[in-house]
Design a protein around this motif. Structure first.
Motif, PDB file in Angstrom:
ATOM      1  N   SER A 178       9.339  32.917  42.225  1.00 35.36           N
ATOM      2  CA  SER A 178       7.895  32.953  42.429  1.00 35.36           C
ATOM      3  C   SER A 178       7.407  31.636  43.010  1.00 35.36           C
ATOM      4  O   SER A 178       7.882  30.556  42.653  1.00 35.36           O
ATOM      5  CB  SER A 178       7.197  33.212  41.082  1.00 35.36           C
ATOM      6  N   ASP A 179       6.420  31.741  43.932  1.00 40.09           N
ATOM      7  CA  ASP A 179       5.838  30.540  44.521  1.00 40.09           C
ATOM      8  C   ASP A 179       5.230  29.634  43.460  1.00 40.09           C
ATOM      9  O   ASP A 179       5.117  28.427  43.662  1.00 40.09           O
ATOM     10  CB  ASP A 179       4.760  30.937  45.528  1.00 40.09           C
ATOM     11  N   SER A 180       4.836  30.199  42.312  1.00 41.01           N
ATOM     12  CA  SER A 180       4.197  29.410  41.267  1.00 41.01           C
ATOM     13  C   SER A 180       5.124  28.376  40.656  1.00 41.01           C
ATOM     14  O   SER A 180       4.673  27.426  40.029  1.00 41.01           O
ATOM     15  CB  SER A 180       3.668  30.334  40.164  1.00 41.01           C
ATOM     16  N   LEU A 181       6.434  28.518  40.849  1.00 42.70           N
ATOM     17  CA  LEU A 181       7.393  27.584  40.258  1.00 42.70           C
ATOM     18  C   LEU A 181       8.109  26.726  41.296  1.00 42.70           C
ATOM     19  O   LEU A 181       8.997  25.952  40.939  1.00 42.70           O
ATOM     20  CB  LEU A 181       8.436  28.352  39.430  1.00 42.70           C
ATOM     21  N   TYR A 184      -2.726  33.954  28.112  1.00 42.41           N
ATOM     22  CA  TYR A 184      -2.349  34.308  29.482  1.00 42.41           C
ATOM     23  C   TYR A 184      -2.266  35.829  29.686  1.00 42.41           C
ATOM     24  O   TYR A 184      -1.770  36.283  30.722  1.00 42.41           O
ATOM     25  CB  TYR A 184      -1.025  33.632  29.853  1.00 42.41           C
ATOM     26  N   ARG A 213       5.642  31.059  34.184  1.00 41.19           N
ATOM     27  CA  ARG A 213       5.158  31.566  35.467  1.00 41.19           C
ATOM     28  C   ARG A 213       3.630  31.571  35.514  1.00 41.19           C
ATOM     29  O   ARG A 213       3.021  31.233  36.534  1.00 41.19           O
ATOM     30  CB  ARG A 213       5.714  32.965  35.708  1.00 41.19           C
ATOM     31  N   GLY A 258       2.406  28.102  36.060  1.00 36.60           N
ATOM     32  CA  GLY A 258       2.576  27.682  37.446  1.00 36.60           C
ATOM     33  C   GLY A 258       1.535  28.273  38.363  1.00 36.60           C
ATOM     34  O   GLY A 258       1.092  27.618  39.321  1.00 36.60           O
ATOM     35  N   THR A 259       1.130  29.489  38.096  1.00 37.18           N
ATOM     36  CA  THR A 259       0.075  30.130  38.882  1.00 37.18           C
ATOM     37  C   THR A 259      -1.279  29.486  38.610  1.00 37.18           C
ATOM     38  O   THR A 259      -2.093  29.302  39.520  1.00 37.18           O
ATOM     39  CB  THR A 259       0.011  31.632  38.555  1.00 37.18           C
ATOM     40  N   GLU A 260      -1.493  29.118  37.361  1.00 38.49           N
ATOM     41  CA  GLU A 260      -2.777  28.541  36.961  1.00 38.49           C
ATOM     42  C   GLU A 260      -3.013  27.175  37.588  1.00 38.49           C
ATOM     43  O   GLU A 260      -4.125  26.868  38.031  1.00 38.49           O
ATOM     44  CB  GLU A 260      -2.803  28.422  35.437  1.00 38.49           C
ATOM     45  N   ARG A 261      -1.966  26.344  37.641  1.00 33.46           N
ATOM     46  CA  ARG A 261      -2.143  24.991  38.159  1.00 33.46           C
ATOM     47  C   ARG A 261      -0.812  24.483  38.683  1.00 33.46           C
ATOM     48  O   ARG A 261       0.215  24.595  38.007  1.00 33.46           O
ATOM     49  CB  ARG A 261      -2.659  24.070  37.053  1.00 33.46           C
ATOM     50  N   ASP A 262      -0.816  23.890  39.843  1.00 31.78           N
ATOM     51  CA  ASP A 262       0.418  23.469  40.504  1.00 31.78           C
ATOM     52  C   ASP A 262       0.757  22.023  40.144  1.00 31.78           C
ATOM     53  O   ASP A 262       0.758  21.140  41.008  1.00 31.78           O
ATOM     54  CB  ASP A 262       0.280  23.629  42.024  1.00 31.78           C
TER      55      ASP A 262
END
Length: 225
Positions: free
Chosen positions: A2-5, A151, A175, A178-182
């Motif tokens: 996932s892009d979030s990680l 979440y 995950r 990671g989506t919540e804040r980068d």
């Protein structure tokens, strides 16, 4: 992956999210009775779940909490040496270790490897504590079940006090974070602790410890570094 990680992969090749169930709360006296891990890589995931035979009978409170029994460990558990070999296979170079309340689980792993394997396997691994991240983002209480609820993951995972369920829940919480804040990579090797109760157990040499309150502050824990 996932892009979030993706930000974590600037620090490692894979993230090994893990959880343990133990025969008690003392890393010096008690034993790991279940170990579960999910390795996250750019190409997918790999899951491991093993029971580990115990040298003495489990306390009734642990049986009640986890559903793990002496009979289950005797019939399905692996021995200490086999577990040490499994950890050696998992703790490869380029692996980041992630857990919810990582201090607890890491001390048990250190203690086990000091007795049955090679504790140096843990020394060069970046470490991420999701409890520290969660304390920075949400008010008390801060248990894994609270993160699942906050979440909105209740329909996907559960906090059952079984390592395999809890590690799957921890992955989903990771995950969501990671989506919540980068900024997850900013928490690597940074563990928060209660200023009231102090650090639980000895300090891990590769980790920086900072006091952390029960309510999120305007600035994240890493801001003052």
């Amino acid at each position: 992956m996932s892009d979030s990680l993706q930000s974590l992969f600037s620090r490692c090749d894979s993230v090994l999210v893990f959880d343990t169930e133990t025969s008690g709360l003392s890393w010096q006296r008690d034993e790991i009775i279940e170990f579960s891990a999910i390795r996250l890589t750019a190409s997918g995931t790999e899951e491991v779940d093993e029971f580990i035979r115990c040298t003495r009978s489990l306390p009734p409170r642990i049986v009640e909490l986890t559903g793990i029994t002496d009979e289950l460990l005797r019939e399905e558990g692996i021995g200490k040496q086999a577990f040490a070999e499994l950890l050696a296979a998992l703790l490869t170079p380029g692996t980041m270790l992630a857990a919810y309340n990582a201090q607890f689980d890491l001390l048990f792993l250190y203690s086990f490897l000091q007795k049955y394997g090679d504790a140096r396997l843990l020394q060069d691994k970046p470490k991420l504590d999701l409890l520290t991240v969660y304390r920075d983002r949400r008010a008390y209480p801060h248990r894994l079940c609270n993160a699942i609820e906050q979440y909105d993951l209740q329909d996907r995972v559960t906090n059952s006090h079984r390592a395999i369920d809890d590690v799957r829940a921890t992955v989903e919480v990771l995950r969501a974070m990671g989506t919540e804040r980068d900024d997850l990579e900013r928490y690597v090797d940074l563990f928060g602790y209660s200023s009231k109760y102090g650090i639980s157990g000895p300090r891990i040499s590769s980790v920086r410890y900072l006091p952390q309150g029960y309510e999120p502050k305007a600035a994240p824990l890493y801001a003052g570094l």
